[in-house]
Write a protein that holds these residues in place. Structure first.
Motif, PDB file in Angstrom:
ATOM      1  N   GLN B 268       7.201 -18.021  -0.312  1.00  9.11           N
ATOM      2  CA  GLN B 268       6.054 -18.833  -0.729  1.00  9.11           C
ATOM      3  C   GLN B 268       6.108 -20.153   0.052  1.00  9.11           C
ATOM      4  O   GLN B 268       7.179 -20.693   0.270  1.00  9.11           O
ATOM      5  CB  GLN B 268       6.143 -19.138  -2.228  1.00  9.11           C
ATOM      6  N   GLU B 269       4.929 -20.611   0.420  1.00 13.43           N
ATOM      7  CA  GLU B 269       4.880 -21.839   1.237  1.00 13.43           C
ATOM      8  C   GLU B 269       5.190 -23.072   0.389  1.00 13.43           C
ATOM      9  O   GLU B 269       4.678 -23.221  -0.710  1.00 13.43           O
ATOM     10  CB  GLU B 269       3.489 -21.996   1.853  1.00 13.43           C
ATOM     11  N   GLU B 270       6.038 -23.878   0.913  1.00 12.88           N
ATOM     12  CA  GLU B 270       6.364 -25.144   0.236  1.00 12.88           C
ATOM     13  C   GLU B 270       6.780 -26.127   1.312  1.00 12.88           C
ATOM     14  O   GLU B 270       7.834 -25.979   1.919  1.00 12.88           O
ATOM     15  CB  GLU B 270       7.514 -24.911  -0.747  1.00 12.88           C
ATOM     16  N   ALA B 271       5.925 -27.076   1.613  1.00 10.99           N
ATOM     17  CA  ALA B 271       6.238 -28.027   2.688  1.00 10.99           C
ATOM     18  C   ALA B 271       6.470 -29.406   2.093  1.00 10.99           C
ATOM     19  O   ALA B 271       5.551 -30.020   1.587  1.00 10.99           O
ATOM     20  CB  ALA B 271       5.103 -28.078   3.697  1.00 10.99           C
ATOM     21  N   ARG B 272       7.686 -29.862   2.125  1.00 15.98           N
ATOM     22  CA  ARG B 272       7.971 -31.238   1.717  1.00 15.98           C
ATOM     23  C   ARG B 272       8.858 -31.877   2.786  1.00 15.98           C
ATOM     24  O   ARG B 272       9.622 -31.183   3.473  1.00 15.98           O
ATOM     25  CB  ARG B 272       8.626 -31.296   0.340  1.00 15.98           C
ATOM     26  N   GLU B 273       8.755 -33.162   2.857  1.00 13.70           N
ATOM     27  CA  GLU B 273       9.450 -33.893   3.911  1.00 13.70           C
ATOM     28  C   GLU B 273      10.935 -33.973   3.552  1.00 13.70           C
ATOM     29  O   GLU B 273      11.284 -34.476   2.482  1.00 13.70           O
ATOM     30  CB  GLU B 273       8.845 -35.286   3.946  1.00 13.70           C
ATOM     31  N   VAL B 274      11.768 -33.447   4.432  1.00 12.42           N
ATOM     32  CA  VAL B 274      13.193 -33.458   4.098  1.00 12.42           C
ATOM     33  C   VAL B 274      13.997 -34.453   4.941  1.00 12.42           C
ATOM     34  O   VAL B 274      14.940 -35.055   4.455  1.00 12.42           O
ATOM     35  CB  VAL B 274      13.825 -32.050   4.191  1.00 12.42           C
ATOM     36  N   MET B 275      13.623 -34.600   6.170  1.00 12.27           N
ATOM     37  CA  MET B 275      14.361 -35.566   7.008  1.00 12.27           C
ATOM     38  C   MET B 275      13.536 -35.936   8.233  1.00 12.27           C
ATOM     39  O   MET B 275      12.484 -35.329   8.491  1.00 12.27           O
ATOM     40  CB  MET B 275      15.722 -35.003   7.419  1.00 12.27           C
ATOM     41  N   THR B 276      14.020 -36.924   8.947  1.00 11.38           N
ATOM     42  CA  THR B 276      13.389 -37.260  10.221  1.00 11.38           C
ATOM     43  C   THR B 276      14.463 -37.220  11.291  1.00 11.38           C
ATOM     44  O   THR B 276      15.632 -37.518  11.023  1.00 11.38           O
ATOM     45  CB  THR B 276      12.772 -38.670  10.214  1.00 11.38           C
ATOM     46  N   ILE B 277      14.046 -36.828  12.472  1.00  8.09           N
ATOM     47  CA  ILE B 277      14.996 -36.845  13.587  1.00  8.09           C
ATOM     48  C   ILE B 277      14.383 -37.651  14.720  1.00  8.09           C
ATOM     49  O   ILE B 277      13.160 -37.730  14.847  1.00  8.09           O
ATOM     50  CB  ILE B 277      15.366 -35.425  14.074  1.00  8.09           C
ATOM     51  N   ARG B 278      15.230 -38.242  15.492  1.00 10.55           N
ATOM     52  CA  ARG B 278      14.772 -39.014  16.660  1.00 10.55           C
ATOM     53  C   ARG B 278      15.672 -38.664  17.837  1.00 10.55           C
ATOM     54  O   ARG B 278      16.887 -38.901  17.786  1.00 10.55           O
ATOM     55  CB  ARG B 278      14.870 -40.503  16.356  1.00 10.55           C
ATOM     56  N   ARG B 340      21.390 -37.106  22.543  1.00  7.40           N
ATOM     57  CA  ARG B 340      21.788 -37.877  21.360  1.00  7.40           C
ATOM     58  C   ARG B 340      20.645 -37.803  20.348  1.00  7.40           C
ATOM     59  O   ARG B 340      19.474 -37.985  20.692  1.00  7.40           O
ATOM     60  CB  ARG B 340      22.030 -39.334  21.758  1.00  7.40           C
ATOM     61  N   LEU B 341      21.018 -37.561  19.126  1.00  9.64           N
ATOM     62  CA  LEU B 341      20.006 -37.344  18.080  1.00  9.64           C
ATOM     63  C   LEU B 341      20.324 -38.221  16.873  1.00  9.64           C
ATOM     64  O   LEU B 341      21.487 -38.355  16.483  1.00  9.64           O
ATOM     65  CB  LEU B 341      20.050 -35.870  17.656  1.00  9.64           C
ATOM     66  N   GLN B 342      19.278 -38.794  16.346  1.00  8.68           N
ATOM     67  CA  GLN B 342      19.421 -39.618  15.128  1.00  8.68           C
ATOM     68  C   GLN B 342      18.785 -38.839  13.983  1.00  8.68           C
ATOM     69  O   GLN B 342      17.639 -38.399  14.097  1.00  8.68           O
ATOM     70  CB  GLN B 342      18.683 -40.951  15.348  1.00  8.68           C
ATOM     71  N   VAL B 343      19.501 -38.680  12.901  1.00 10.69           N
ATOM     72  CA  VAL B 343      18.976 -37.917  11.748  1.00 10.69           C
ATOM     73  C   VAL B 343      18.979 -38.813  10.526  1.00 10.69           C
ATOM     74  O   VAL B 343      19.933 -39.560  10.303  1.00 10.69           O
ATOM     75  CB  VAL B 343      19.841 -36.659  11.466  1.00 10.69           C
ATOM     76  N   ARG B 344      17.895 -38.737   9.781  1.00 12.29           N
ATOM     77  CA  ARG B 344      17.811 -39.545   8.561  1.00 12.29           C
ATOM     78  C   ARG B 344      17.250 -38.688   7.446  1.00 12.29           C
ATOM     79  O   ARG B 344      16.165 -38.119   7.577  1.00 12.29           O
ATOM     80  CB  ARG B 344      16.887 -40.741   8.801  1.00 12.29           C
ATOM     81  N   TYR B 345      18.003 -38.577   6.357  1.00  9.77           N
ATOM     82  CA  TYR B 345      17.539 -37.764   5.229  1.00  9.77           C
ATOM     83  C   TYR B 345      16.472 -38.531   4.467  1.00  9.77           C
ATOM     84  O   TYR B 345      16.604 -39.721   4.241  1.00  9.77           O
ATOM     85  CB  TYR B 345      18.695 -37.457   4.274  1.00  9.77           C
ATOM     86  N   ARG B 346      15.496 -37.783   4.060  1.00 13.83           N
ATOM     87  CA  ARG B 346      14.454 -38.418   3.238  1.00 13.83           C
ATOM     88  C   ARG B 346      14.482 -37.787   1.846  1.00 13.83           C
ATOM     89  O   ARG B 346      15.468 -37.939   1.151  1.00 13.83           O
ATOM     90  CB  ARG B 346      13.092 -38.300   3.932  1.00 13.83           C
ATOM     91  N   TYR B 347      13.485 -37.075   1.492  1.00 15.49           N
ATOM     92  CA  TYR B 347      13.427 -36.560   0.113  1.00 15.49           C
ATOM     93  C   TYR B 347      14.194 -35.240   0.051  1.00 15.49           C
ATOM     94  O   TYR B 347      13.620 -34.165  -0.031  1.00 15.49           O
ATOM     95  CB  TYR B 347      11.971 -36.404  -0.317  1.00 15.49           C
ATOM     96  N   PHE B 348      15.469 -35.403   0.088  1.00 14.12           N
ATOM     97  CA  PHE B 348      16.318 -34.259   0.332  1.00 14.12           C
ATOM     98  C   PHE B 348      17.689 -34.585  -0.222  1.00 14.12           C
ATOM     99  O   PHE B 348      18.120 -35.730  -0.186  1.00 14.12           O
ATOM    100  CB  PHE B 348      16.352 -34.069   1.856  1.00 14.12           C
ATOM    101  N   ASN B 349      18.340 -33.583  -0.679  1.00 12.29           N
ATOM    102  CA  ASN B 349      19.654 -33.818  -1.255  1.00 12.29           C
ATOM    103  C   ASN B 349      20.526 -32.642  -0.872  1.00 12.29           C
ATOM    104  O   ASN B 349      20.253 -31.507  -1.280  1.00 12.29           O
ATOM    105  CB  ASN B 349      19.493 -33.917  -2.779  1.00 12.29           C
ATOM    106  N   SER B 350      21.541 -32.902  -0.102  1.00 12.21           N
ATOM    107  CA  SER B 350      22.324 -31.772   0.402  1.00 12.21           C
ATOM    108  C   SER B 350      23.745 -32.203   0.712  1.00 12.21           C
ATOM    109  O   SER B 350      24.014 -33.368   0.999  1.00 12.21           O
ATOM    110  CB  SER B 350      21.662 -31.233   1.672  1.00 12.21           C
ATOM    111  N   LYS B 351      24.646 -31.226   0.666  1.00  8.97           N
ATOM    112  CA  LYS B 351      26.025 -31.524   1.054  1.00  8.97           C
ATOM    113  C   LYS B 351      26.267 -31.119   2.507  1.00  8.97           C
ATOM    114  O   LYS B 351      27.361 -31.322   3.030  1.00  8.97           O
ATOM    115  CB  LYS B 351      26.994 -30.827   0.122  1.00  8.97           C
ATOM    116  N   PHE B 352      25.240 -30.524   3.135  1.00  7.96           N
ATOM    117  CA  PHE B 352      25.399 -30.098   4.532  1.00  7.96           C
ATOM    118  C   PHE B 352      24.904 -31.153   5.492  1.00  7.96           C
ATOM    119  O   PHE B 352      23.883 -31.788   5.252  1.00  7.96           O
ATOM    120  CB  PHE B 352      24.631 -28.794   4.776  1.00  7.96           C
ATOM    121  N   LEU B 353      25.660 -31.278   6.559  1.00  6.51           N
ATOM    122  CA  LEU B 353      25.253 -32.202   7.615  1.00  6.51           C
ATOM    123  C   LEU B 353      24.583 -31.358   8.698  1.00  6.51           C
ATOM    124  O   LEU B 353      25.209 -30.464   9.273  1.00  6.51           O
ATOM    125  CB  LEU B 353      26.478 -32.920   8.160  1.00  6.51           C
TER     126      LEU B 353
END
Lengths: 387, 871
Positions: B268-278, B340-353
Motif C-alpha cells: 500500500q502506498e504511504e509516502a512520508r518524509e523520512v530523511m534528507t540527503i545532500r 561524500r554524503l550528508q544524511v539527516r533524519y527527519r520524521y523517522f525513528n530507526s536504529k539503522f544507519l
C-alpha cells in the motif's frame, strides 16, 4: 495608537519575511530596526517611570462629605530628558475634583512644570485614597503606553454629612411629633397599652379593659420617655468599598438627618445601633447633637452585626411601646422585621422604615399602612428629597 | 539646554541631524562610491568638518567671517608652502576634469578621500538647512530613503551595515518628529527643542540596532523547524508505536523500510518524509542507502542469523578500492569515485544507519554518535530520530559501464586462478571449494599483496591506531562471507533446468549474475502480487512459485529470487533493504518512505560486494554510468598490471580526474537573459505596487475629503469658523508669520500686519491699481484708494505717510479674523455665518498676495488647501 501598533506588527512580520528570504544588512537591518523600536520605547518608559514625580497637597485630610477642600498638584520634569506624554487619572469613585480636564496629555520638557490648583470633594463617609490615582505615560514613538499607580497617594478621613431637613415628608403629620404639650395631653391617666401575647396577666388594667372592650395592660414608665426612637442597621454588606461605602454613608446620613431634625426642634430622641452589642444614644436637644455626631462618625459597620437580634431584643422588652414614632434605617427588609414592626404598629406606635437600597421594595411598600410606612431610599438619592 | 550650555536647542538639533545625515552618507555612500573601507581617519575628518560647520553656525556673524578667513589663510599658506607644482598636482588630483584626466594620482588618494568626506558632511549640513526651511521635504526625503532601502533589498544591492543603521535611525527620527508635531497635547516647547531631548533615546536605538548581527545568509529558523520536527517526530513515533507495537518502520503491507524481511503480499502506498540527503562531493548519481542485510531465507521471510560485530562494511569498501588500484590505478576514476554524503533524519525513528555500499567512514555530531558495524550494515546503539545527522564518505561505483564488469570478471578470474589454478570456482561449491576460497584469502601471493594494500590504505585514511586491522581480520571477514552467504538452496528439477537455461553461455560468475539479473528484469513488476500460497514453505517452493509460476512481484520478490539463484550458482549473495533515492540536482534531496527498496548484492572474490538490480524498471535508476576517461581501445587492451598502486601524484595528472568530471545533472547557472527577465518582472511589480499605492493614496484622500465634507456640514458656525481660521493661519505661515511660543494672538496680528505691509507696499507701487490685488480688494472693501488720497494731498511725503497708514489699516482689516478668533476663544463671543464668510474672504485676499509674491508657493498652498480642505 492602535493603528500604529497594527502597522508596526504588519511591518515587523514583513521584516520576518525579509530575513527569511534575503540575507545581508538591509533585510536584517529592517528586522532589527523594527524589533528595537519597542525596546527603545520600553527603555524610555522605564526611565520615565523611575524619574517622574507628582507633588500633591490637600487643604485638610479630615474632610466632610460633599464639602470641597483646596487641592493642588504639580507635574514637573526635574530630569534631563523630555517626557513626551504624561497624563494623570484621578480617583473618581469616592471623590471628585472640580475643573479638571479629563484625558489631557502633557508634554514636559526638562524644567517644565504644570501646577493645578483646584478643589476636591469626597462623596462618602470613610477613609480612602483621593487625588491622583494613576499616571499614564506614552512613549515618543506612540507605540507603547505605561499605566502605573501613583506611589504617593493621599488618604482622607471623611466624616458623614449632616443634611438639614425642613420637613419630614415621609410622615404626613410630622408636626404632631414636635409639640410636647400635645404629647403630654395624649397621655392617658393610667399608662396602658394593648395586650400583646406574653404580657403577664397581672399587668392587665381591668378597668380600662372593661371600658374599651379589649385587653389593656399597664405600661411601665421610667425616666426615659422620649417619644422618638431611631434604629440603624450597622451590618456591612459587600466586601468592596465601592459596594458598602455609598450604602453606609447614606444610612448614616439618614440617621444624622433625622437626628438633626429633631435635635434642632429640641425634641428628644433615642438612637439604637449595634457596636458589638446594643448601643443607645439619648439626645435631648441640640446641645447633645455634637456628641451624637461624634459617636455616629466613629461607629463602624461590621459583617457580624445582627440588626434583627438587636431589634427583636428592644421590641421584646416592650420599651418601645411608649414611643410614638420608631424610625428604622436598614438595607435589607425581610419578614422578620416586618413582623416586629407590625407588632409595634399594632401597639399604636408609628413605624417608619427607610430601606436604603437600589433594588425594588414594592412588595413591602404595598404592605405598609398608615401606622407602618415603608420608604425606599435609593442609594444615590438626595436625602432631603426622600425624607 | 540653553541654560546649561549656552547653546540654542535649534542649532544643537541641527548639528545632530547633520551628524546623522553625514553618518548615512559616510557609511552608506562610501562603499557605493567605490572608495573601499572607511577608516578611523575618515571618521575623524568627518567629525572635524562637522564640528567646524557647527562652530560656524554657533558663532556670531563676525566670528564666522573670522573663522572662514582663518581657514582660507591656512589653505593659502599650505599652497604657498607646497609650491606651485605640488599645489597644481593636488588640484588636478581632486578635480581631474580641470586637467582632463580620469585618474587620481596615487599620492593624492588620501587627500581626495578627505575632500570627499568634507563634501559629504557639507552636503548633509546644507540638506539639513533646507529641511529646516521646508519641513515637508524632510518627510519626502525620509520616504525616499525608505523606498530606496526596500529597492536595495529586492535588487540585492549591498549597503554596509552601519549605513543601514544610520539610515534607519534617521527615518525613525523623522517619524518621531512627525508624530510629535501631530500629537494633540499640552506642550510648552518648540518642536526642535522637544526632539533634542529625545535624542539620547534615539541614540540608544541606534546603538542597539548597530549591535545586532547582519549575516549574509537568510535566516533558516532552525529552532522553529527543530521544534516542529521534534513535535512531529514525537507524534509520529507514538503513532507508530501504537500501530506497530514499537517495531521498525511500517509493516510490509506499506511501502517503507522495515526490519521485517517478510514477503507479505500487496503493497500500500504511504509516502512520508523520512530523511534528507545532500551529495556534497562526487558525481550526481542516484543513491542506494543500505539499511539492513539478510543472510537466511525460510521461504516466506528473510532472517539475519549472524549477530556478531565486525568491520565488514569498511573492509569491503577498501577491498574494492584496492582492487581497482591494483587493476588499473591510473584510471581509477573510471571504476569508482570518492563521494561524500550528508544524511539527516527527519520524521523517522530507526536504529539503522543508512549508508551507501562502499562506505569507508562515518562522522556524526555529538559524543553519543557511536555507530557499530554489524556485518554488512551499520547501526546505532539505540534508536535515533529527528535531527540525527551524519556525514559519510564512500566510493561510487561505475556499475553501468561494461568496463566495470570487465574489471570484475578479470578480478574474479584471478581469484579463481589463485584458488585452484583451473580458471573458475566450481558452480556447486563443496567443502574443497570453500576451503580453497578461504585459502585464497590468506595464502595466495596475490591476496597477500591485496591485504597489505588494504591495510595500508586503511591506515592512511582512517589513521594509524584508530582502528586495529590485521590480515587475520581480513581472513576472518572473507571466511564469514563464504560461511554465511553461500548456503545453496535446494532447487526443484524444473527450477534447476530453468536456471541452466538462463545461464547458458555464461562462463564467468559475473556473466552468470548478469544473466540472472537480465532474466528477472524481464518479469512483470506489480505492487499487488497477492499473498504467497500456503504451500510456499521453503526456498525451493518460493523459487518454483516465482520463477515457474507467478513471475511478477515487487522488489522483495526479485531480490530474493536473485539471491537464491546466485547462491545456487555458488556465488555468495545477500538480500539488502534500504532506500533507493533518485538524485536529480545538487543540494538537499528528500527521501520518502515510498523510496524503500530491496536489492541483491553478490560477493565477487577479490573485489567485494557488488550490487545488482533485478527489479524491472529499476535498471535505469541503478545503472547511471559516467564517462570513461580511458579510451575504448585502451580499455579493451587493458591487461592486469599486477600490484601497481599508483601514487597520488599520478592520479592527479593532467587529463585525469578533473577533466573527466562531468556534471550532466548539475543545474546550470542562470543566464543573463533570465536575470534581466527577472529584473524586468521585478520592475513591473514595482510599477504595479507604485500604481496601487498611488491609487490607495487617492482613495484615502477622497474618503478623507468626503468624511471631512460631511463633518463640515454638520459642524456649527463656531466649528466652521475655527477651521477657516486655522486654514488662514496656515496661509499666513507661508509669509513667514507663524505663531511663536508664548505669543498672543494680538501680537501675531501685529506681526502679520507688519509683514503684509512690507510685502504689499512695493507691489502696490509697482503695479496699476487695477492689477494690484490690494487695490482691487480695497474697492470692494470700501477702503480709500491711493488715487483718491493723491488728489487730496499735495506733498509727496504726506502722501507717502498717508498711503502707509491706509495700507496698515487695510491690511489690519484683512487680518481681522485673528481678533475675532481671540474674542471667540476667550470672550465667548457667539459666531455667526457672516464671520465664517469673512474669514474665507480674508483667505482669498492672502492668497492673492501670495500669488504675486511667490507663484510656486501659491501653487503649493492652493494644492494643500485643496487636498486638505477639511483639516
Amino acid at each position: 495608537m492602535k493603528l500604529r501598533r497594527w502597522t508596526f506588527l504588519g511591518l515587523w512580520i514583513l521584516s520576518l519575511a525579509a530575513i527569511t528570504n534575503f540575507g545581508g544588512p538591509v533585510s536584517y537591518g529592517f528586522f532589527f530596526g523594527l524589533t528595537m523600536l519597542p525596546v527603545a520605547s520600553l527603555f524610555y518608559l522605564v526611565c520615565v517611570y523611575l524619574k517622574f514625580k507628582i507633588y500633591q497637597e490637600i487643604g485638610s485630610r479630615t474632610m466632610v462629605c460633599g464639602q470641597p477642600e483646596n487641592y493642588l498638584f504639580v507635574l514637573q520634569n526635574e530630569d534631563k530628558f523630555s517626557f513626551t506624554s504624561v497624563s494623570v487619572r484621578l480617583f473618581s469613585e469616592f471623590s471628585y475634583v472640580e475643573e479638571m480636564p479629563e484625558d489631557t496629555e502633557y508634554e514636559l520638557l526638562p524644567g517644565d512644570r504644570y501646577t493645578f490648583e483646584t478643589r476636591i470633594a469626597c462623596r462618602y463617609r470613610g477613609e480612602y485614597e483621593i487625588g491622583v490615582k494613576e499616571v499614564v505615560v506614552t512613549d515618543f514613538f506612540r507605540l507603547l503606553r505605561l499605566r502605573y499607580a501613583n506611589p504617593s497617594t493621599i488618604k482622607a478621613l471623611v466624616s458623614p454629612r449632616i443634611v438639614s431637613l425642613t420637613e419630614l415628608r415621609s410622615i404626613g403629620d410630622y408636626r404632631t411629633l414636635l409639640y410636647r404639650e400635645i404629647y403630654a395631653e395624649s397621655e392617658p391617666d393610667i399608662l396602658v397599652r394593648d395586650y400583646v401575647d406574653g404580657d403577664p396577666p397581672k399587668q392587665i388594667h381591668w378597668k380600662t379593659t372593661a371600658r374599651e372592650g379589649k385587653l389593656k395592660v399597664r405600661t411601665r414608665t421610667g425616666e426615659e420617655k422620649e417619644g422618638i426612637s431611631i434604629f440603624c442597621d450597622m451590618k456591612r454588606f459587600g466586601r468592596e468599598p465601592r459596594e458598602y461605602l455609598p450604602l453606609e454613608n447614606k444610612m448614616l446620613e439618614i440617621m444624622l438627618a433625622l437626628g438633626f431634625f429633631f435635635a434642632g426642634k429640641e425634641v428628644a430622641f433615642s438612637a439604637y445601633y449595634s457596636q458589638n452589642g446594643l448601643r443607645r444614644e439619648q439626645v435631648q436637644g441640640l446641645r447633645d447633637f455634637d456628641a451624637f455626631y461624634q459617636k455616629m462618625d466613629e461607629s463602624i459597620f461590621r459583617e457580624e452585626e445582627d440588626f434583627r437580634e438587636l431589634f427583636r431584643q428592644v421590641v421584646g422588652s416592650a420599651q418601645l411601646m411608649a414611643s410614638r414614632v420608631v424610625f428604622v434605617v436598614l438595607h435589607e427588609l425581610d419578614d422578620a422585621v416586618m413582623e416586629m414592626t407590625g407588632r409595634l404598629a399594632a401597639a399604636g406606635t408609628m413605624v417608619v422604615v427607610y430601606v436604603v437600597s437600589d433594588s425594588s421594595q414594592e412588595t413591602y411598600v404595598r404592605r405598609g399602612s398608615e401606622r407602618r410606612k415603608i420608604v425606599a431610599v435609593p442609594i444615590e438619592a438626595r436625602v432631603e428629597e426622600v425624607l | 539646554m540653553e541654560r546649561m550650555t549656552g547653546l540654542r536647542e535649534k542649532k544643537l538639533y541641527r548639528m545632530l541631524n547633520g551628524a546623522l545625515l553625514s553618518g548615512m552618507g559616510m557609511f552608506g555612500g562610501w562603499q557605493l562610491s567605490g572608495m573601499g573601507e572607511l577608516s578611523g581617519f575618515h571618521l575623524a575628518a568627518a567629525f572635524f568638518v562637522l564640528c567646524l560647520l557647527a562652530g560656524l553656525d554657533f558663532l556670531t556673524a563676525r566670528g564666522r567671517v573670522l573663522c572662514l578667513t582663518a581657514i582660507l589663510a591656512c589653505l593659502w599658506s599650505g599652497a604657498a608652502f607646497a609650491g606651485r607644482e605640488t599645489s597644481l598636482s593636488f588640484l588636478y588630483g581632486f578635480f581631474p576634469w580641470i586637467a582632463r584626466r580620469d585618474e587620481v594620482p596615487a599620492e593624492w588618494v588620501w587627500g581626495y578621500e578627505l575632500m570627499l568626506t568634507a563634501a559629504i558632511v557639507a552636503s548633509a549640513w546644507v540638506l539639513q538647512l533646507l529641511f529646516e526651511k521646508v519641513s515637508f521635504l524632510k518627510l519626502v526625503f525620509a520616504g525616499l530613503l525608505l523606498a530606496g532601502l526596500v529597492c536595495c533589498l529586492f535588487l540585492h544591492v549591498e549597503i554596509p551595515h552601519m549605513g543601514v543603521v544610520f539610515l534607519l535611525c534617521y527615518i525613525a527620527m523623522v517619524y518621531v518628529e512627525w508624530t510629535q508635531e501631530r500629537w494633540e497635547k499640552v506642550r510648552s516647547g518648540a518642536a526642535r527643542c522637544r526632539m533634542l531631548w529625545l535624542m539620547p533615546f534615539l541614540g540608544v536605538y541606534l546603538l542597539l540596532t548597530a549591535c545586532m548581527p547582519a549575516p549574509e545568509e537568510p535566516y533558516g529558523w532552525p529552532w522553529v523547524t527543530a521544534a516542529y520536527g521534534k513535535l512531529r517526530e514525537t507524534f509520529l513515533t507514538y503513532a507508530q508505536r501504537i500501530h506497530w507495537g514499537g517495531r521498525e518502520g511500517f509493516g510490509m503491507t506499506f511501502s517503507g523500510f522495515t526490519e521485517d524481511g517478510g514477503l507479505h503480499g500487496d503493497l500500500q502506498e504511504e509516502a512520508r518524509e523520512v530523511m534528507t540527503i545532500r551529495l556534497e562531493e562526487g558525481y550526481l548519481r542516484n543513491v542506494y542507502l543500505t539499511g539492513l542485510t539478510y543472510d537466511a531465507f525460510d521461504g516466506r521471510e528473510w532472517q539475519q542469523t549472524y549477530q556478531g560485530s565486525s568491520f565488514g562494511t569498511f573492509l569491503d569498501a577498501f577491498e574494492t578500492f584496492c582492487a581497482v588500484q591494483e587493476y588499473n590505478g591510473r584510471f581509477e576514476p573510471d571504476y569508482l569515485r570518492e563521494a561524500r554524503l550528508q544524511v539527516r533524519y527527519r520524521y523517522f525513528n530507526s536504529k539503522f544507519l543508512f549508508a551507501p555500499l562502499k562506505t569507508w567512514t562515518v562522522e556524526g555530531s555529538g559524543k553519543s554518535f557511536r555507530p557499530v558495524s554489524e556485518d554488512g550494515k551499520l547501526m546505532f546503539p539505540k534508536r535515533n530520530g529527528y535531527g540525527t545527522e551524519y556525514a559519510l564518505e564512500y566510493f561510487q561505483l561505475n556499475t553501468g559501464q561494461e568496463e566495470f564488469y570487465r574489471f570484475l570478471e578479470v578480478r574474479a578470474g584471478e581469484g579463481a586462478l589463485g584458488e585452484d589454478g583451473a580458471g573458475s570456482v566450481s558452480s556447486i561449491p563443496d567443502e574443497t571449494a570453500l576451503e580453497g576460497a578461504l585459502a585464497f584469502g590468506g595464502e595466495n601471493r596475490y591476496e597477500t599483496d591485496l591485504d597489505e594494500a588494504i591495510l595500508r590504505e586503511m591506515g592512511i585514511r582512517c589513521g594509524e591506531g584508530k582502528r586495529t586491522f590485521s590480515p587475520e581480520l581480513l581472513t576472518e571477514h572473507r571466511k564469514g562471507i563464504y560461511e554465511r552467504y553461500t548456503s545453496v538452496p535446494a532447487l526443484s528439477d524444473e527450477a534447476a533446468e530453468y536456471l541452466k537455461e538462463i545461464t547458458a553461455g555464461a562462463e564467468t560468475e559475473v556473466e552468470k549474475l548478469r544473466a540472472i539479473e537480465r532474466e528477472l528484469s524481464s518479469y512483470a513488476y506489480t505492487k499487488t502480487p497477492g499473498d504467497l500460497p500456503d504451500w510456499v514453505m521453503g526456498e525451493e517452493e518460493f523459487l518454483d512459485y516465482f520463477l515457474l509460476g507467478e513471475r511478477r512481484g515487487y522488489c522483495t520478490y526479485f531480490a530474493t529470487a536473485f539471491v537464491l539463484l546466485a547462491r545456487a550458482e555458488g556465488i555468495p549473495a545477500r538480500y539488502v533493504q534500504g532506500y533507493c533515492v533518485p538524485v536529480e540536482r545538487k543540494g538537499e534531496t528528500y527521501v520518502y518512505s515510498d523510496m524503500a527498496h530491496a536489492w541483491p548484492e553478490a560477493y565477487i572474490s577479490g573485489v567485494g560486494w557488488i550490487p545488482f538490480e533485478p527489479t524491472p524498471g529499476y535498471g535505469k535508476v541503478r545503472y547511471t554510468p559516467w564517462r570513461l576517461r580511458q579510451s575504448e581501445e585502451e580499455a579493451v587492451s587493458k591487461e592486469p598490471v599486477g600490484v601497481q598502486v599508483e601514487t597520488q601524484d599520478q592520479v592527479g595528472q593532467p587529463g585525469g580526474l578533473e577533466e573527466s568530471r562531468t556534471e550532466p545533472q548539475e543545474p546550470e547557472e542562470n543566464t543573463l537573459e533570465e536575470i534581466s527577465a527577472e529584473r524586468e518582472r521585478f520592475l513591473r511589480m514595482l510599477a504595479l505596487a507604485l500604481a496601487l499605492m498611488l491609487a490607495g493614496c487617492g482613495a484615502v484622500l477622497l474618503a478623507d475629503n468626503g468624511l471631512g465634507r460631511y463633518r463640515y456640514r454638520r459642524m456649527g458656525a463656531e466649528g466652521r469658523f475655527r477651521l477657516e481660521v486655522r486654514r488662514n493661519l496656515r496661509v499666513l505661515a507661508l509669509f513667514g508669520v507663524e505663531r511663536e511660543d508664548q505669543e498672543t494672538l494680538q501680537e501675531l496680528r501685529e506681526r502679520g500686519t507688519a509683514r503684509l505691509e512690507e510685502l504689499a507696499t512695493p507691489m502696490a507701487s509697482g503695479v496699476s491699481p487695477e492689477a494690484d490685488p490690494l487695490g482691487g480688494n480695497r474697492d470692494s472693501g470700501k477702503a480709500p484708494t491711493r488715487k483718491k488720497t493723491a488728489l487730496r494731498e499735495d506733498s509727496p511725503e504726506l502722501r507717502e505717510v498717508g498711503h502707509r497708514t491706509e495700507e496698515a489699516t487695510y491690511v489690519r482689516t484683512k487680518l481681522r479674523f485673528i481678533e475675532d478668533y481671540e474674542e471667540i476663544i476667550y470672550g465667548g463671543r457667539p459666531v455667526s455665518e457672516d464671520l465664517v464668510s469673512e474669514a474665507m474672504e480674508e483667505r482669498r485676499f492672502l492668497l492673492e498676495i501670495l500669488k504675486i509674491q511667490n507663484p510656486w508657493v501659491y501653487i503649493y498652498c492652493r494644492l494643500r488647501l485643496y487636498l486638505m480642505r477639511y483639516r
